[in-house]
Design an enzyme around this catalytic site. Structure first.
Site, PDB file in Angstrom:
ATOM      1  CB  SER A 126       6.689  12.727-100.928  1.00  0.00           C
ATOM      2  OG  SER A 126       6.247  11.411-100.904  1.00  0.00           O
ATOM      3  CD  GLU A 144       0.837  -7.410-110.658  1.00  0.00           C
ATOM      4  OE1 GLU A 144       1.298  -7.728-111.762  1.00  0.00           O
ATOM      5  OE2 GLU A 144       0.519  -8.220-109.781  1.00  0.00           O
ATOM      6  CG  HIS A 168       8.977   8.374-103.121  1.00  0.00           C
ATOM      7  ND1 HIS A 168       9.888   8.548-102.111  1.00  0.00           N
ATOM      8  CD2 HIS A 168       7.885   9.083-102.756  1.00  0.00           C
ATOM      9  CE1 HIS A 168       9.368   9.320-101.165  1.00  0.00           C
ATOM     10  NE2 HIS A 168       8.163   9.660-101.537  1.00  0.00           N
TER      11      HIS A 168
END
Lengths: 264, 264
Positions: A126, A144, A168
């Site tokens: 991560s 967005e 992720h």
């Protein structure tokens, strides 16, 4: 860089097949220290305990949690010593800016680079994955698609050149921000790693995919037009002719040649 | 097909600039009927009332809500009549299989095709967008990247050939399932449309982007390798050498030449 990197997309399986964490543990199964750096997380004790238990379960005996909470910890000789003796070093998740702001240019970081050059394994999940390149992705509104204004980058750990990493990757809108990062400078290859999936990088040149998900590789060298040049900070980015690869377990990618190779 | 299509990614702005719904209303501002087909939704009265109010606000005077709840409604001469006289026809969101299962091969659908050939505008949002192509995407676990097993397709309305459409495209994992759909047969171009964003298709050949988000175009003609051929239904898909374009408002795409064109 001689070292080997394992760059993990987050949420690696901690209870089932544990393919990825086994790969992290491999160099120290027959002896040698695994150092767990918890600098990224706000809950270092909890995260340190959790990974210590998992790696112990996997057969690692010598485990040191290097608990860096402030910049002065990264200069503490006892912390530096723990890295000096490590054959494998693992960065937990959290916030990549916590890693670089606390470790950047510190005695501990210099030792980390030395260990990497000497052939130690450096792994990160991560935020610990995102922090590895020379330039790292730090933000970007993933709600967005490819808004020029939404993108934030910062100097990373410099353990691998000419890549930008996002973890992720199945999450909402992540492809937009990685495309934006690549469009900013197509010299970097964008690598988007799903959860429970990792890339194992050898010699800063080639990587192999392990784990249960996919790895997206964004090659911007073919881009024929990008609206970044139009200086519309609030605009949505247009990018034409991106070359995209989706890799899964066993597939490899040659970073120098920018060429994927299927599993055998 | 002579008609014009407006294919909307869902959640089009209904209170602000309303760029997209104004484009839908344009052909009927100087007279002519707008037919709203609510077949996709489970709450046709509510959705019909909502869009009627918005289009009235935008200056449309002759609005008919065509409330198809069962297959026999699509054979009802009064419903067919409402489509016969319409200059613009709008499909609401909901479930694309409700649209095709109720309208497929019905007298109403035959009239719709006739109107489309005669130059009427056909617009659809969300499920109403996904249903437009000859083959439509109906499912696919968007939590997982490009799993071969996760993909479902079905015959669509056939208003546009050789494309696969996905809406709400900024949502988690949507790119994975569209890539999977394109890899199944690269003869189709994948078009992933963000919310409050639409493509205006002219003559089944060229489209222009309007609205506030991005449109992702996936061209599979360049694919050099896809693991679909390996018959691993539970596996994660590998796909090499996809050509990807990200378009924003004003950009165009030539579907026949598979070539993007930047806004002027």
């Amino acid at each position: 860089m001689k070292g080997k990197l394992i760059i993990i997309g987050g949420h690696e399986d901690k209870a089932g097949a544990e393919v990825i964490l086994r790969e992290v543990a491999r160099p120290v199964l027959k002896g040698g220290r695994l150092a767990i750096i918890t600098a990224a997380t706000q809950v270092p004790e909890e995260v340190g305990r959790e990974y210590t238990a998992i790696f112990r379960e996997l057969g690692v005996r010598d485990i040191a949690v290097v608990d860096i909470r402030e910049r002065e910890d990264a200069a503490d000789p006892s912390c530096v010593e723990q890295i000096k003796d490590a054959k494998a070093i693992f960065f937990t998740g959290g916030d990549q800016l916590r890693i670089t702001s606390q470790l950047g240019d510190s005695p501990l970081f210099q030792m980390l680079q030395k260990r990497c050059a000497d052939g130690a394994l450096i792994a990160g999940t991560s935020a610990g994955a995102a922090a590895m390149p020379t330039t790292m992705l730090v933000s970007g509104n993933s709600d967005e698609s490819s808004r020029i204004s939404a993108l934030g980058m910062a100097p990373g750990l410099g353990l691998i050149d000419n890549v930008v990493i996002d973890s992720h990757f199945a999450e909402r809108g992540r492809i937009g921000r990685l495309l934006g990062a690549v469009a900013q400078n197509p010299a970097s290859v964008g690598i988007g790693i799903d959860e429970d999936t990792a890339v194992v990088v050898e010699k800063n040149r080639r990587f192999r995919v392990i784990g249960s998900g996919a790895v997206y590789v964004i090659d911007g060298s073919t881009i024929s037009y990008s609206s970044l040049s139009e200086k519309q900070p609030e605009g949505v980015l247009s990018i034409f002719d991106v070359r995209l690869h989706i890799l899964s377990a066993g597939d490899q990618f040659d970073l120098a040649e920018r060429q994927p190779m299927m599993r055998e």
